[in-house]
Design a protein around this motif. Structure first.
Motif, PDB file in Angstrom:
ATOM      1  N   THR A   1      26.117  82.553  17.827  1.00 37.99           N
ATOM      2  CA  THR A   1      26.723  82.999  16.619  1.00 37.99           C
ATOM      3  C   THR A   1      26.925  81.831  15.654  1.00 37.99           C
ATOM      4  O   THR A   1      27.403  80.856  15.766  1.00 37.99           O
ATOM      5  CB  THR A   1      28.363  83.634  17.014  1.00 37.99           C
ATOM      6  N   SER A   2      26.282  82.164  14.372  1.00 33.09           N
ATOM      7  CA  SER A   2      26.622  81.204  13.107  1.00 33.09           C
ATOM      8  C   SER A   2      27.401  81.807  11.909  1.00 33.09           C
ATOM      9  O   SER A   2      27.076  83.173  11.819  1.00 33.09           O
ATOM     10  CB  SER A   2      25.136  81.159  12.670  1.00 33.09           C
ATOM     11  N   ARG A   3      28.197  81.160  11.614  1.00 32.24           N
ATOM     12  CA  ARG A   3      28.723  81.761  10.439  1.00 32.24           C
ATOM     13  C   ARG A   3      28.894  80.696   9.290  1.00 32.24           C
ATOM     14  O   ARG A   3      28.727  79.399   9.659  1.00 32.24           O
ATOM     15  CB  ARG A   3      30.245  82.056  10.977  1.00 32.24           C
ATOM     16  N   SER A   4      29.387  81.067   8.132  1.00 29.28           N
ATOM     17  CA  SER A   4      29.504  80.380   6.999  1.00 29.28           C
ATOM     18  C   SER A   4      30.849  80.942   6.280  1.00 29.28           C
ATOM     19  O   SER A   4      30.761  81.867   6.182  1.00 29.28           O
ATOM     20  CB  SER A   4      28.395  80.504   5.868  1.00 29.28           C
ATOM     21  N   GLU A   5      31.825  80.008   6.195  1.00 27.90           N
ATOM     22  CA  GLU A   5      32.770  80.338   5.586  1.00 27.90           C
ATOM     23  C   GLU A   5      33.568  79.412   4.315  1.00 27.90           C
ATOM     24  O   GLU A   5      33.066  78.287   4.426  1.00 27.90           O
ATOM     25  CB  GLU A   5      34.090  80.054   6.856  1.00 27.90           C
ATOM     26  N   LEU A   6      33.925  80.174   3.490  1.00 26.29           N
ATOM     27  CA  LEU A   6      34.435  79.598   2.464  1.00 26.29           C
ATOM     28  C   LEU A   6      35.909  79.290   2.587  1.00 26.29           C
ATOM     29  O   LEU A   6      36.763  80.048   2.847  1.00 26.29           O
ATOM     30  CB  LEU A   6      34.223  80.406   1.136  1.00 26.29           C
ATOM     31  N   LYS A   7      36.216  77.863   2.450  1.00 23.93           N
ATOM     32  CA  LYS A   7      37.769  77.432   2.291  1.00 23.93           C
ATOM     33  C   LYS A   7      38.017  76.685   1.409  1.00 23.93           C
ATOM     34  O   LYS A   7      37.383  76.151   0.405  1.00 23.93           O
ATOM     35  CB  LYS A   7      37.712  76.513   3.632  1.00 23.93           C
ATOM     36  N   GLU A   8      39.376  76.441   1.205  1.00 23.19           N
ATOM     37  CA  GLU A   8      40.081  75.724   0.152  1.00 23.19           C
ATOM     38  C   GLU A   8      41.280  75.010   0.606  1.00 23.19           C
ATOM     39  O   GLU A   8      41.887  75.439   1.575  1.00 23.19           O
ATOM     40  CB  GLU A   8      40.477  76.681  -0.740  1.00 23.19           C
ATOM     41  N   VAL A   9      41.286  73.709   0.214  1.00 18.60           N
ATOM     42  CA  VAL A   9      42.320  72.918   0.583  1.00 18.60           C
ATOM     43  C   VAL A   9      42.936  72.067  -0.748  1.00 18.60           C
ATOM     44  O   VAL A   9      42.067  71.740  -1.576  1.00 18.60           O
ATOM     45  CB  VAL A   9      42.078  71.629   1.525  1.00 18.60           C
ATOM     46  N   ASN A  10      44.315  71.874  -0.848  1.00 19.70           N
ATOM     47  CA  ASN A  10      44.965  71.346  -1.942  1.00 19.70           C
ATOM     48  C   ASN A  10      45.043  69.828  -1.700  1.00 19.70           C
ATOM     49  O   ASN A  10      45.227  69.335  -0.559  1.00 19.70           O
ATOM     50  CB  ASN A  10      46.240  72.110  -1.891  1.00 19.70           C
ATOM     51  N   TYR A  11      45.336  69.229  -2.860  1.00 19.03           N
ATOM     52  CA  TYR A  11      45.459  67.646  -2.790  1.00 19.03           C
ATOM     53  C   TYR A  11      46.529  67.148  -3.764  1.00 19.03           C
ATOM     54  O   TYR A  11      46.808  68.019  -4.663  1.00 19.03           O
ATOM     55  CB  TYR A  11      44.082  66.784  -3.066  1.00 19.03           C
ATOM     56  N   THR A  12      47.092  66.125  -3.452  1.00 18.32           N
ATOM     57  CA  THR A  12      48.115  65.545  -4.515  1.00 18.32           C
ATOM     58  C   THR A  12      47.703  64.103  -4.627  1.00 18.32           C
ATOM     59  O   THR A  12      47.683  63.468  -3.693  1.00 18.32           O
ATOM     60  CB  THR A  12      49.495  65.933  -4.072  1.00 18.32           C
ATOM     61  N   VAL A  13      47.502  63.700  -5.988  1.00 24.19           N
ATOM     62  CA  VAL A  13      47.332  62.082  -6.279  1.00 24.19           C
ATOM     63  C   VAL A  13      48.717  61.508  -6.660  1.00 24.19           C
ATOM     64  O   VAL A  13      49.235  61.969  -7.806  1.00 24.19           O
ATOM     65  CB  VAL A  13      46.181  61.895  -7.038  1.00 24.19           C
ATOM     66  N   SER A  14      49.469  60.705  -5.906  1.00 16.13           N
ATOM     67  CA  SER A  14      50.679  60.383  -6.590  1.00 16.13           C
ATOM     68  C   SER A  14      50.536  59.459  -7.708  1.00 16.13           C
ATOM     69  O   SER A  14      49.334  58.722  -7.820  1.00 16.13           O
ATOM     70  CB  SER A  14      51.318  59.522  -5.471  1.00 16.13           C
ATOM     71  N   PRO A  15      51.369  59.348  -8.406  1.00 15.95           N
ATOM     72  CA  PRO A  15      51.330  58.248  -9.735  1.00 15.95           C
ATOM     73  C   PRO A  15      51.027  56.990  -9.312  1.00 15.95           C
ATOM     74  O   PRO A  15      51.694  56.545  -8.253  1.00 15.95           O
ATOM     75  CB  PRO A  15      52.688  58.521 -10.293  1.00 15.95           C
ATOM     76  N   ASP A  16      50.067  56.502 -10.018  1.00 19.83           N
ATOM     77  CA  ASP A  16      49.584  55.108  -9.715  1.00 19.83           C
ATOM     78  C   ASP A  16      49.085  54.828  -8.391  1.00 19.83           C
ATOM     79  O   ASP A  16      48.888  53.738  -7.959  1.00 19.83           O
ATOM     80  CB  ASP A  16      51.038  54.135  -9.795  1.00 19.83           C
ATOM     81  N   ALA A  17      48.683  55.831  -7.896  1.00 21.49           N
ATOM     82  CA  ALA A  17      47.720  55.749  -6.642  1.00 21.49           C
ATOM     83  C   ALA A  17      46.178  55.902  -7.032  1.00 21.49           C
ATOM     84  O   ALA A  17      45.925  56.783  -7.720  1.00 21.49           O
ATOM     85  CB  ALA A  17      47.899  56.919  -5.703  1.00 21.49           C
ATOM     86  N   ALA A  18      45.411  55.212  -6.356  1.00 19.46           N
ATOM     87  CA  ALA A  18      43.990  55.208  -6.796  1.00 19.46           C
ATOM     88  C   ALA A  18      43.224  56.370  -5.933  1.00 19.46           C
ATOM     89  O   ALA A  18      42.287  57.034  -6.474  1.00 19.46           O
ATOM     90  CB  ALA A  18      43.284  53.863  -6.590  1.00 19.46           C
ATOM     91  N   ARG A  19      43.673  56.629  -4.901  1.00 19.39           N
ATOM     92  CA  ARG A  19      43.148  57.826  -4.262  1.00 19.39           C
ATOM     93  C   ARG A  19      43.906  58.459  -3.085  1.00 19.39           C
ATOM     94  O   ARG A  19      45.213  57.873  -2.908  1.00 19.39           O
ATOM     95  CB  ARG A  19      41.789  57.107  -3.456  1.00 19.39           C
ATOM     96  N   THR A  20      43.550  59.558  -2.642  1.00 21.08           N
ATOM     97  CA  THR A  20      44.190  60.061  -1.641  1.00 21.08           C
ATOM     98  C   THR A  20      43.503  60.750  -0.602  1.00 21.08           C
ATOM     99  O   THR A  20      42.123  60.714  -0.869  1.00 21.08           O
ATOM    100  CB  THR A  20      45.508  61.086  -2.288  1.00 21.08           C
ATOM    101  N   ILE A  21      44.068  61.449   0.585  1.00 21.59           N
ATOM    102  CA  ILE A  21      43.117  62.546   1.214  1.00 21.59           C
ATOM    103  C   ILE A  21      43.698  63.866   1.275  1.00 21.59           C
ATOM    104  O   ILE A  21      45.081  63.946   1.176  1.00 21.59           O
ATOM    105  CB  ILE A  21      42.891  61.773   2.974  1.00 21.59           C
ATOM    106  N   ALA A  22      42.952  64.567   1.521  1.00 21.77           N
ATOM    107  CA  ALA A  22      43.134  66.144   1.768  1.00 21.77           C
ATOM    108  C   ALA A  22      42.720  66.301   3.247  1.00 21.77           C
ATOM    109  O   ALA A  22      41.554  66.358   3.594  1.00 21.77           O
ATOM    110  CB  ALA A  22      42.807  67.020   0.818  1.00 21.77           C
ATOM    111  N   VAL A  23      43.567  67.058   4.090  1.00 23.36           N
ATOM    112  CA  VAL A  23      43.243  67.326   5.595  1.00 23.36           C
ATOM    113  C   VAL A  23      43.114  68.785   5.690  1.00 23.36           C
ATOM    114  O   VAL A  23      44.359  69.344   5.369  1.00 23.36           O
ATOM    115  CB  VAL A  23      43.776  66.700   6.489  1.00 23.36           C
ATOM    116  N   ASP A  24      42.373  69.617   6.122  1.00 26.48           N
ATOM    117  CA  ASP A  24      42.305  70.856   6.418  1.00 26.48           C
ATOM    118  C   ASP A  24      42.250  71.126   7.867  1.00 26.48           C
ATOM    119  O   ASP A  24      41.322  70.621   8.494  1.00 26.48           O
ATOM    120  CB  ASP A  24      41.166  71.642   5.629  1.00 26.48           C
ATOM    121  N   ARG A  25      42.964  71.939   8.428  1.00 22.31           N
ATOM    122  CA  ARG A  25      42.976  72.342   9.944  1.00 22.31           C
ATOM    123  C   ARG A  25      42.169  73.565   9.722  1.00 22.31           C
ATOM    124  O   ARG A  25      42.565  74.405   9.421  1.00 22.31           O
ATOM    125  CB  ARG A  25      44.332  72.372  10.150  1.00 22.31           C
ATOM    126  N   GLN A  26      41.272  73.468  10.730  1.00 22.69           N
ATOM    127  CA  GLN A  26      40.297  74.835  11.147  1.00 22.69           C
ATOM    128  C   GLN A  26      40.085  75.172  12.466  1.00 22.69           C
ATOM    129  O   GLN A  26      40.015  74.254  13.142  1.00 22.69           O
ATOM    130  CB  GLN A  26      39.062  74.524  10.588  1.00 22.69           C
TER     131      GLN A  26
END
Length: 126
Positions: free
Chosen positions: A76-101
């Protein structure tokens, strides 16, 4: 709240001219690299997106819309459209967003392989 969609724009000139990429807006939020896929069990995954947020000096948030293509051991093959939110804290150069699937036709019924993950859009809300 202002919603800005960040897209890489492709400008193609007519004829045999070269292909040029338009520069992203200065307020653009970009990925630091390709998404990382971590297998936790035979059908459970974490998909991690590194977010480059240097343009968010006062902090910002948004979402990453992506498509995950997967294949189960039964073919079985599938293609799914997903969305994950992120937040960049003030004065931070980067962050990560992790989605559980959980990717399967039935809970724990098959061993699943992620074929690929493709980012469709990255949005930023100020």
């Amino acid at each position: 709240m202002k919603l800005q969609s960040m897209f890489l724009l492709l400008a193609v000139t007519a004829g045999a001219g070269p292909v040029a990429f338009a520069a992203p807006p200065e307020s653009a939020v970009m990925l630091t690299g390709d998404p990382v896929v971590m297998r936790l069990s035979k059908d459970e995954f974490r998909i991690v997106f590194g977010i480059e947020g240097r343009s968010c000096s006062a902090g910002c948030n948004g979402s990453v819309r992506y498509r995950v293509n997967w294949k189960a051991s039964d073919g079985t093959s599938r293609s799914e459209l997903k969305e994950v939110n992120y937040t960049v804290s003030p004065d931070a150069a980067r962050t990560i967003a992790v989605d559980r699937q959980y990717l399967d036709t039935g809970e724990g019924a098959h061993t699943v392989d992620v074929v690929n993950v493709r980012v469709d859009t990255i949005t930023r809300r100020d």
